[in-house]
Design a protein around this motif. Structure first.
Motif, short mmCIF file in Angstrom:
data_model
loop_
_atom_site.label_atom_id
_atom_site.label_comp_id
_atom_site.label_asym_id
_atom_site.label_seq_id
_atom_site.Cartn_x
_atom_site.Cartn_y
_atom_site.Cartn_z
N ALA A 18 0.82 -1.21 0.00
CA ALA A 18 0.00 0.00 0.00
C ALA A 18 0.86 1.26 0.00
N ARG A 19 1.90 1.26 0.80
CA ARG A 19 2.78 2.43 0.84
C ARG A 19 3.50 2.62 -0.50
N ALA A 20 3.95 1.52 -1.09
CA ALA A 20 4.63 1.61 -2.39
C ALA A 20 3.70 2.14 -3.47
N ALA A 21 2.39 1.89 -3.30
CA ALA A 21 1.41 2.35 -4.29
C ALA A 21 0.94 3.77 -4.02
N GLY A 22 1.46 4.39 -2.96
CA GLY A 22 1.16 5.79 -2.72
C GLY A 22 0.20 6.07 -1.58
N ALA A 23 -0.14 5.08 -0.77
CA ALA A 23 -1.04 5.31 0.36
C ALA A 23 -0.41 6.28 1.35
N THR A 24 -1.14 7.33 1.73
CA THR A 24 -0.63 8.33 2.67
C THR A 24 -1.37 8.32 4.00
N GLY A 25 -2.55 7.73 4.03
CA GLY A 25 -3.32 7.67 5.27
C GLY A 25 -3.01 6.40 6.05
N ASP A 26 -3.84 6.13 7.05
CA ASP A 26 -3.67 4.92 7.84
C ASP A 26 -3.93 3.68 6.99
N VAL A 27 -3.13 2.64 7.20
CA VAL A 27 -3.32 1.35 6.55
C VAL A 27 -3.40 0.30 7.66
N THR A 28 -4.52 -0.36 7.76
CA THR A 28 -4.74 -1.33 8.83
C THR A 28 -5.16 -2.67 8.25
N VAL A 29 -4.46 -3.72 8.65
CA VAL A 29 -4.75 -5.07 8.15
C VAL A 29 -4.71 -6.06 9.30
N VAL A 30 -5.59 -7.05 9.23
CA VAL A 30 -5.59 -8.19 10.14
C VAL A 30 -5.64 -9.44 9.28
N VAL A 31 -4.68 -10.34 9.46
CA VAL A 31 -4.64 -11.60 8.71
C VAL A 31 -4.78 -12.74 9.71
N VAL A 32 -5.68 -13.66 9.41
CA VAL A 32 -5.91 -14.84 10.24
C VAL A 32 -5.74 -16.06 9.36
N ARG A 33 -4.88 -16.99 9.75
CA ARG A 33 -4.63 -18.19 8.97
C ARG A 33 -5.06 -19.42 9.76
N LEU A 34 -5.65 -20.37 9.05
CA LEU A 34 -6.07 -21.63 9.63
C LEU A 34 -5.27 -22.75 8.97
N PRO A 35 -4.10 -23.08 9.50
CA PRO A 35 -3.31 -24.16 8.92
C PRO A 35 -4.09 -25.46 8.94
N LEU A 36 -3.60 -26.43 8.18
CA LEU A 36 -4.30 -27.70 8.06
C LEU A 36 -4.42 -28.38 9.41
#
Length: 299
Positions: free
Chosen positions: A251-269
Motif C-alpha cells: 500500500a505504501r509503495a502504491a502511494g497510500a498516505t493515510g492509515d493502513v490497517t490489516v488483520v490476517v488470520v490463517r487456519l493451517p491444516l
C-alpha cells in the motif's frame, strides 16, 4: 501498532486433532491522528472432569469451547472525531461480544442464529453509542466509524459489517470479498456507524475449512492494492505477520498516505500435534506500542 494471537481449536475430544489459528494485525499510521483501530481477542472456556462416579453420558469428561473476535474500524470526522469514533466502535464491540461469550459457549456448539443475533445487537449498540458520543462530544462535531468484525466459533465465522472496510476469504488460491462496500456520504453519515441516517449492518455466517485464511482491512489498503496483489502476498507469506507487513508495504509503495490497517488470520491444516496442556497455554495475545514500518527500514 501490532498485535499477535495464536490459539488452537479441538475437533471434539481431548485426543482429537487441532485446528491452529494464527492471527496478526498492524495499524500503520499515515498521519498524526490515528483514525484506524483493530483488535484480535481470544476467549476460552474449559472444563476437565478428573474423577467422578457420575455416568459419562450424563457429564462429558471434557468440554473445551473457544472463540476469537477480529475487527478493524476506520473513523471519519473533523479534528479528532474520526479517531474517537473508530476507537469507540472497537471498544463497544469488544465489550458486547465479551459479555455474550459465556452464554454462547455454555453449549458445546453455539447455534448460528444466536451468534448472528448477538452480532446484530453488538453492531446496534456500537451505533447507539457512536451517535450519543457524537451528539455530546466537543462542539458536537459529526463523526462516524466504518466497522468490520468477525466472530469465530469453529468452524463458523459470523461477520458484521457496515461501511467500506472489508473482509476477504482466501480459499484454494481464490481471494473472495465477503463484505459489500456501503455508500458513505459525509453529509449524513449514511451506511457508517454513528451517522444520523439509519444504517443497517450486514450480518452473515459462513463455514470455514482448514487451510483457509481471512483478511480484514480498512480502505487504506483496498484503494491502493489490487485483489490479485493481496492474494499473492497472502499466499507467499510464511506467516500471518509476514502477510500483514507485505500488504502494508504494498500500500505504501502504491502511494497510500493515510492509515493502513490489516488483520490476517490463517487456519493451517488440521492434525498438528499438541498436548492438552498446550491448548491452555498456547493461546496468547501480545501487543506493542505504535509502530511505523517506514521507521523499521521496511519501506
Amino acid at each position: 501498532m501490532m498485535s499477535y494471537a495464536n490459539s488452537a481449536h479441538r475437533n471434539g475430544d481431548p485426543e482429537g486433532t487441532w485446528i491452529v489459528i494464527e492471527g496478526f494485525g498492524i495499524c500503520d499510521r499515515g498521519r498524526p491522528t490515528n483514525d484506524d483501530h483493530f483488535l484480535l481477542a481470544d476467549m476460552e472456556k474449559s472444563v476437565l472432569v478428573t474423577e467422578s462416579n457420575v455416568p459419562a453420558d450424563d457429564i462429558p469428561p471434557f468440554v473445551d469451547a473457544q472463540s476469537q473476535v477480529f475487527l478493524v474500524a476506520h473513523g471519519v470526522g473533523a479534528a479528532l472525531g474520526g479517531q474517537r469514533a473508530s476507537l469507540l466502535a472497537a471498544e463497544v464491540m469488544f465489550r458486547h461480544v465479551a459479555d455474550s461469550v459465556p452464554v454462547l459457549l455454555s453449549t458445546h456448539h453455539a447455534r448460528v442464529p444466536d451468534v448472528e443475533r448477538q452480532m446484530r445487537a453488538a453492531m446496534q449498540h456500537c451505533q447507539t453509542e457512536s451517535r450519543r458520543t457524537s451528539a455530546h462530544g466537543p462542539g458536537s462535531a459529526p463523526a462516524w466509524s466504518m466497522l468490520t468484525a468477525a466472530h469465530l466459533l469453529w468452524p463458523n465465522l459470523c461477520v458484521g459489517h457496515v461501511g467500506t472496510s472489508r473482509c476477504y476469504l482466501l480459499r484454494n488460491a481464490d481471494l473472495m470479498q465477503l463484505t459489500t462496500d456501503h455508500t458513505f456520504e459525509i453529509g449524513d453519515g449514511r451506511r457508517a456507524l454513528g451517522g444520523m441516517a439509519g444504517a443497517t449492518p450486514e450480518v452473515f455466517t459462513l463455514g470455514l475449512c482448514p487451510g483457509d485464511a481471512l483478511l480484514l482491512c480498512t480502505h487504506g489498503l483496498t484503494t491502493k492494492v489490487r485483489s490479485d496483489q493481496m492474494r499473492n502476498a497472502m499466499m507467499a507469506a510464511s506467516s500471518a505477520e509476514e502477510a500483514c507487513e507485505w500488504l502494508v508495504l504494498a500500500a505504501r509503495a502504491a502511494g497510500a498516505t493515510g492509515d493502513v490497517t490489516v488483520v490476517v488470520v490463517r487456519l493451517p491444516l488440521a492434525g498438528r500435534a499438541m498436548t492438552p496442556s498446550g491448548s491452555r497455554h498456547a493461546s496468547a495475545t501480545t501487543s506493542g506500542g505504535q509502530r511505523n514500518l517506514r521507521d523499521q527500514g521496511l519501506r
